[in-house]
Design a protein around this motif. Structure first.
Motif, PDB file in Angstrom:
ATOM      1  N   THR A   8       9.557  12.492   8.921  1.00  0.00           N
ATOM      2  CA  THR A   8       9.480  11.180   8.300  1.00  0.00           C
ATOM      3  C   THR A   8       8.098  11.022   7.701  1.00  0.00           C
ATOM      4  O   THR A   8       7.206  11.841   7.941  1.00  0.00           O
ATOM      5  N   THR A   9       7.914   9.993   6.946  1.00  0.00           N
ATOM      6  CA  THR A   9       6.629   9.735   6.309  1.00  0.00           C
ATOM      7  C   THR A   9       5.895   8.650   7.078  1.00  0.00           C
ATOM      8  O   THR A   9       6.486   7.661   7.490  1.00  0.00           O
ATOM      9  N   VAL A  10       4.611   8.872   7.262  1.00  0.00           N
ATOM     10  CA  VAL A  10       3.752   7.884   7.911  1.00  0.00           C
ATOM     11  C   VAL A  10       2.621   7.571   6.945  1.00  0.00           C
ATOM     12  O   VAL A  10       1.983   8.477   6.414  1.00  0.00           O
ATOM     13  N   ARG A  11       2.365   6.295   6.745  1.00  0.00           N
ATOM     14  CA  ARG A  11       1.286   5.898   5.838  1.00  0.00           C
ATOM     15  C   ARG A  11      -0.032   5.832   6.599  1.00  0.00           C
ATOM     16  O   ARG A  11      -0.103   5.274   7.686  1.00  0.00           O
ATOM     17  N   VAL A  12      -1.055   6.441   6.003  1.00  0.00           N
ATOM     18  CA  VAL A  12      -2.408   6.377   6.546  1.00  0.00           C
ATOM     19  C   VAL A  12      -3.353   6.053   5.397  1.00  0.00           C
ATOM     20  O   VAL A  12      -3.039   6.290   4.233  1.00  0.00           O
ATOM     21  N   ASP A  13      -4.523   5.541   5.737  1.00  0.00           N
ATOM     22  CA  ASP A  13      -5.495   5.262   4.674  1.00  0.00           C
ATOM     23  C   ASP A  13      -6.036   6.580   4.137  1.00  0.00           C
ATOM     24  O   ASP A  13      -5.898   7.637   4.743  1.00  0.00           O
ATOM     25  N   ILE A  14      -6.674   6.506   2.993  1.00  0.00           N
ATOM     26  CA  ILE A  14      -7.140   7.707   2.306  1.00  0.00           C
ATOM     27  C   ILE A  14      -8.192   8.457   3.119  1.00  0.00           C
ATOM     28  O   ILE A  14      -8.218   9.694   3.118  1.00  0.00           O
ATOM     29  N   TYR A  17      -6.351  10.469   5.689  1.00  0.00           N
ATOM     30  CA  TYR A  17      -5.675  11.580   5.032  1.00  0.00           C
ATOM     31  C   TYR A  17      -6.659  12.691   4.668  1.00  0.00           C
ATOM     32  O   TYR A  17      -6.397  13.869   4.916  1.00  0.00           O
TER      33      TYR A  17
END
Length: 85
Positions: A8-14, A17
């Protein structure tokens, strides 16, 4: 039996990342593996922290701490019961 690796996709700040990407390159490991290992380590840390807090609370309660000491002494006696390992 075929196992399908679900993701799945998990959003993280740049910043997160970029840090993950750099670590991935340094260790020559996929980002997914680094995240898996980091999560496992974090779980261990949480468990150890909760254990330390529970132990500290136990020591603060003199009645319960005395019961703990007595139980430990009972267990230590079982080591001297003559039974071979």
């Amino acid at each position: 039996m075929i196992m399908i690796n679900k993701t799945t996709t998990v959003r993280v700040d740049i910043e997160t990342y970029e840090g993950l990407k750099k670590l991935s390159q340094q260790l020559n490991q996929p980002m997914q593996k680094i995240i898996q290992e980091a999560l496992a380590e974090y779980k261990r840390k949480v468990i150890l922290s909760a254990t330390a807090e529970a132990f500290a609370a136990l020591k603060e309660n003199s009645e319960l701490w005395q019961e703990e000491i007595e139980e430990r002494q009972l267990w230590e006696n079982t080591l001297q019961d003559g039974i071979e390992k």
